[in-house]
Design a protein around this motif. Structure first.
Motif, PDB file in Angstrom:
ATOM      1  N   MET A   1       0.857  -1.156   0.000  1.00 15.71           N
ATOM      2  CA  MET A   1       0.000   0.000   0.000  1.00 15.71           C
ATOM      3  C   MET A   1       0.910   1.228   0.000  1.00 15.71           C
ATOM      4  O   MET A   1       2.003   1.200   0.558  1.00 15.71           O
ATOM      5  CB  MET A   1      -0.890   0.003   1.242  1.00 15.71           C
ATOM      6  N   TYR A   2       0.428   2.283  -0.636  1.00 14.02           N
ATOM      7  CA  TYR A   2       1.189   3.523  -0.718  1.00 14.02           C
ATOM      8  C   TYR A   2       0.373   4.677  -0.145  1.00 14.02           C
ATOM      9  O   TYR A   2      -0.845   4.711  -0.277  1.00 14.02           O
ATOM     10  CB  TYR A   2       1.539   3.846  -2.173  1.00 14.02           C
ATOM     11  N   ALA A   3       1.084   5.609   0.490  1.00 14.77           N
ATOM     12  CA  ALA A   3       0.474   6.849   0.958  1.00 14.77           C
ATOM     13  C   ALA A   3       1.263   7.982   0.316  1.00 14.77           C
ATOM     14  O   ALA A   3       2.499   7.964   0.326  1.00 14.77           O
ATOM     15  CB  ALA A   3       0.542   6.954   2.477  1.00 14.77           C
ATOM     16  N   VAL A  27       8.289  -0.164   6.515  1.00 16.79           N
ATOM     17  CA  VAL A  27       7.728   1.088   6.012  1.00 16.79           C
ATOM     18  C   VAL A  27       8.879   1.877   5.400  1.00 16.79           C
ATOM     19  O   VAL A  27       9.910   2.065   6.043  1.00 16.79           O
ATOM     20  CB  VAL A  27       7.048   1.893   7.142  1.00 16.79           C
ATOM     21  N   ARG A  28       8.699   2.307   4.152  1.00 15.32           N
ATOM     22  CA  ARG A  28       9.779   3.001   3.434  1.00 15.32           C
ATOM     23  C   ARG A  28       9.272   4.240   2.710  1.00 15.32           C
ATOM     24  O   ARG A  28       8.116   4.308   2.309  1.00 15.32           O
ATOM     25  CB  ARG A  28      10.426   2.075   2.417  1.00 15.32           C
ATOM     26  N   ALA A  60       6.225   9.685  -1.503  1.00 15.91           N
ATOM     27  CA  ALA A  60       5.424   8.460  -1.416  1.00 15.91           C
ATOM     28  C   ALA A  60       6.000   7.519  -0.371  1.00 15.91           C
ATOM     29  O   ALA A  60       7.197   7.243  -0.353  1.00 15.91           O
ATOM     30  CB  ALA A  60       5.374   7.754  -2.777  1.00 15.91           C
ATOM     31  N   LEU A  61       5.125   7.012   0.493  1.00 21.06           N
ATOM     32  CA  LEU A  61       5.482   6.021   1.508  1.00 21.06           C
ATOM     33  C   LEU A  61       4.925   4.678   1.091  1.00 21.06           C
ATOM     34  O   LEU A  61       3.795   4.589   0.612  1.00 21.06           O
ATOM     35  CB  LEU A  61       4.881   6.415   2.861  1.00 21.06           C
ATOM     36  N   ARG A  62       5.727   3.626   1.272  1.00 20.55           N
ATOM     37  CA  ARG A  62       5.268   2.261   0.975  1.00 20.55           C
ATOM     38  C   ARG A  62       5.211   1.481   2.281  1.00 20.55           C
ATOM     39  O   ARG A  62       6.137   1.529   3.090  1.00 20.55           O
ATOM     40  CB  ARG A  62       6.233   1.576   0.019  1.00 20.55           C
TER      41      ARG A  62
END
Length: 67
Positions: A1-3, A27-28, A60-62
């Motif tokens: 999921m991405y934020a 979390v990256r 973008a966070l993954r």
């Protein structure tokens, strides 16, 4: 999921409300080759961002799907 974070956050931490990930989750921040420090706080996910974070229109966070 991405934020997707619009703009560059000015704080060292961001809060994603109503998101909880499993302990030990990876979390990256895309473009940074390191795991980010994070914690669940109630129903929210608090992510500690690396410093300095380059100015950008978006970041973008993954993370894994929520549990």
């Amino acid at each position: 999921m991405y934020a997707i974070l619009l703009d560059t956050p000015r704080d060292a931490e961001v809060c994603i409300r109503n998101l909880h990930v499993a302990a030990g989750a990876d979390v990256r921040l895309l473009g940074i080759d390191q795991r980010l420090q994070w914690r669940n706080s109630g129903d929210d996910l608090i992510i500690h961002l690396p410093a300095p974070l380059a100015d950008s229109p978006a970041h973008a966070l993954r993370m894994p799907l929520p549990t």
